[in-house]
Scaffold this active site. Structure first.
Site, PDB file in Angstrom:
ATOM      1  N   ASP A 172      42.137  49.082  37.249  1.00  0.00           N
ATOM      2  CA  ASP A 172      42.865  49.332  36.014  1.00  0.00           C
ATOM      3  C   ASP A 172      43.743  50.580  36.078  1.00  0.00           C
ATOM      4  O   ASP A 172      43.640  51.382  37.006  1.00  0.00           O
ATOM      5  CB  ASP A 172      41.874  49.439  34.827  1.00  0.00           C
ATOM      6  CG  ASP A 172      40.585  50.169  35.201  1.00  0.00           C
ATOM      7  OD1 ASP A 172      40.612  50.959  36.164  1.00  0.00           O
ATOM      8  OD2 ASP A 172      39.568  49.946  34.541  1.00  0.00           O
ATOM      9  N   HIS A 232      31.793  47.368  29.152  1.00  0.00           N
ATOM     10  CA  HIS A 232      33.057  46.950  29.786  1.00  0.00           C
ATOM     11  C   HIS A 232      32.978  47.100  31.305  1.00  0.00           C
ATOM     12  O   HIS A 232      32.276  47.966  31.826  1.00  0.00           O
ATOM     13  CB  HIS A 232      34.272  47.673  29.181  1.00  0.00           C
ATOM     14  CG  HIS A 232      34.451  49.109  29.558  1.00  0.00           C
ATOM     15  ND1 HIS A 232      34.984  50.042  28.703  1.00  0.00           N
ATOM     16  CD2 HIS A 232      34.186  49.791  30.710  1.00  0.00           C
ATOM     17  CE1 HIS A 232      35.048  51.209  29.297  1.00  0.00           C
ATOM     18  NE2 HIS A 232      34.569  51.090  30.513  1.00  0.00           N
ATOM     19  N   GLU A 265      37.150  45.029  27.560  1.00  0.00           N
ATOM     20  CA  GLU A 265      36.329  45.501  26.450  1.00  0.00           C
ATOM     21  C   GLU A 265      35.590  44.328  25.798  1.00  0.00           C
ATOM     22  O   GLU A 265      35.997  43.169  25.963  1.00  0.00           O
ATOM     23  CB  GLU A 265      37.230  46.178  25.402  1.00  0.00           C
ATOM     24  CG  GLU A 265      38.012  47.381  25.930  1.00  0.00           C
ATOM     25  CD  GLU A 265      37.164  48.638  26.125  1.00  0.00           C
ATOM     26  OE1 GLU A 265      35.961  48.536  26.433  1.00  0.00           O
ATOM     27  OE2 GLU A 265      37.722  49.743  25.985  1.00  0.00           O
ATOM     28  N   ASN A 315      29.778  50.416  26.441  1.00  0.00           N
ATOM     29  CA  ASN A 315      29.843  49.192  25.630  1.00  0.00           C
ATOM     30  C   ASN A 315      29.813  47.932  26.503  1.00  0.00           C
ATOM     31  O   ASN A 315      30.049  46.845  26.018  1.00  0.00           O
ATOM     32  CB  ASN A 315      31.109  49.191  24.758  1.00  0.00           C
ATOM     33  CG  ASN A 315      32.382  49.267  25.590  1.00  0.00           C
ATOM     34  OD1 ASN A 315      32.318  49.261  26.820  1.00  0.00           O
ATOM     35  ND2 ASN A 315      33.523  49.324  24.929  1.00  0.00           N
TER      36      ASN A 315
HETATM   37  C1  F6R Z   1      37.330  52.638  35.777  1.00  0.00           C
HETATM   38  C2  F6R Z   1      36.714  51.494  35.135  1.00  0.00           C
HETATM   39  C3  F6R Z   1      35.694  51.670  34.063  1.00  0.00           C
HETATM   40  C4  F6R Z   1      34.580  52.641  34.455  1.00  0.00           C
HETATM   41  C5  F6R Z   1      33.566  52.773  33.323  1.00  0.00           C
HETATM   42  C6  F6R Z   1      32.466  53.762  33.664  1.00  0.00           C
HETATM   43  O1  F6R Z   1      38.277  52.216  36.738  1.00  0.00           O
HETATM   44  O2  F6R Z   1      37.062  50.413  35.446  1.00  0.00           O
HETATM   45  O3  F6R Z   1      35.134  50.405  33.776  1.00  0.00           O
HETATM   46  O4  F6R Z   1      33.951  52.179  35.611  1.00  0.00           O
HETATM   47  O5  F6R Z   1      34.211  53.193  32.162  1.00  0.00           O
HETATM   48  O6  F6R Z   1      33.014  55.041  33.772  1.00  0.00           O
HETATM   49  P1  F6R Z   1      32.150  56.248  34.329  1.00  0.00           P
HETATM   50  O7  F6R Z   1      31.877  55.974  35.750  1.00  0.00           O
HETATM   51  O8  F6R Z   1      33.034  57.448  34.158  1.00  0.00           O
HETATM   52  O9  F6R Z   1      30.913  56.299  33.496  1.00  0.00           O
END
Ligand code: F6R
Length: 259
Positions: A67, A138, A143, A136
């Protein structure tokens, strides 16, 4: 679904790095799907060490990131392009042309989504996809919603996500409100998936993902249907899952790796 339980973040990173190491050794021109955020930082440090020790060669490796925020230039320190360059790419012998990230500056959503899907298609799909998980549920920036998504799309970020990511920005108002993300279908098409999680604040969502219903309201729950997924998480993140003991779903094979 294999669940590896490690003692802490460091051991989670080591175990997950080993899975990636094995992938690159067995197929040096693999296509790796990569994630940003806090969870993969330890893995990227390990991959850099393997490179510096002469144990891994990244020259044929190809990557596709999950992303990117809409509206951020690649040179912006909060962009995922910048993150990947600083945390991994500049330290290893990967060819820049072999790295792929959605272009957050392309305001033509349709053409950017098509371009990124075509890029992944041209790469032959993803061999191993590394995932973190949002509070959440994702994965990528898919989302919670009413249905599972297909290809790359532009998503309005959930309030929970904006709050979780504000730590990387000067103020919450600076956090972009939308992002491009790979779709769930593309993620599920990866040959292998490695999802990492650390810390007690992920315990509830890990439980829902592993033992809850498969629902787009918890996007990561779809991974229960993937044929080769390894969850590598520390004790804190798996606290609620471990409490289930023998009541875990039959598809969930827990391999305790208290390394
Ligand atoms: C980032 C991504 C997100 C993160 C998720 C967890 O490229 O795709 O899905 O993996 O938000 O983020 P952290 O590792 O910071 O808890």
């Amino acid at each position: 679904m294999k669940v590896y339980c490690t003692k802490n973040y460091e051991e989670m990173s080591r175990k997950a790095s080993n899975l990636i190491f094995a992938q690159i050794i067995s197929k040096p021109d693999s296509v790796l799907g990569l994630a940003t955020g806090s969870s993969p930082l330890g893995i990227y440090d390990n991959l850099i060490k393997y490179y510096k020790n002469g144990d891994l060669d990244f020259s044929a490796l190809k990557t596709a990131n999950l992303d990117e925020y809409c509206g951020l230039e690649k040179s912006s320190p909060q962009s995922y392009a910048y993150f990947m360059y600083e945390k991994l790419f500049k330290h290893i012998n990967i060819q820049t042309d072999n790295t792929n990230i959605p272009d957050g500056t392309n305001q033509n959503t349709e053409s950017e989504c098509l371009r990124y899907d075509q890029t992944i298609y041209n790469l032959g799909g993803i061999d191993l996809q590394l995932l973190g998980i949002g509070h959440n549920g994702h994965i990528g920036f898919n989302e919670p919603s009413e249905s599972f998504t297909h290809g790359t799309h532009c998503v309005k970020l959930a309030e929970k996500t904006i709050n979780a990511n504000k730590r990387f920005f000067d103020s919450i108002d600076d956090v972009p409100k939308s992002a491009y993300t790979m779709g769930i279908h593309t993620i599920m098409n990866a040959q292998k998936i490695v999802l990492i999680a650390s810390g007690s604040e992920k315990a509830d969502i890990m439980y829902e993902m592993i033992a809850g219903d498969i629902t787009p309201k918890v996007p990561a729950s779809i991974l229960q249907l993937h044929k080769d997924v390894s969850i590598v998480a520390d004790e804190a993140a798996l606290e609620k899952v471990l409490k289930m003991g023998d009541n875990l779903p039959f598809w969930c094979e827990i391999s305790l790796q208290f390394l």
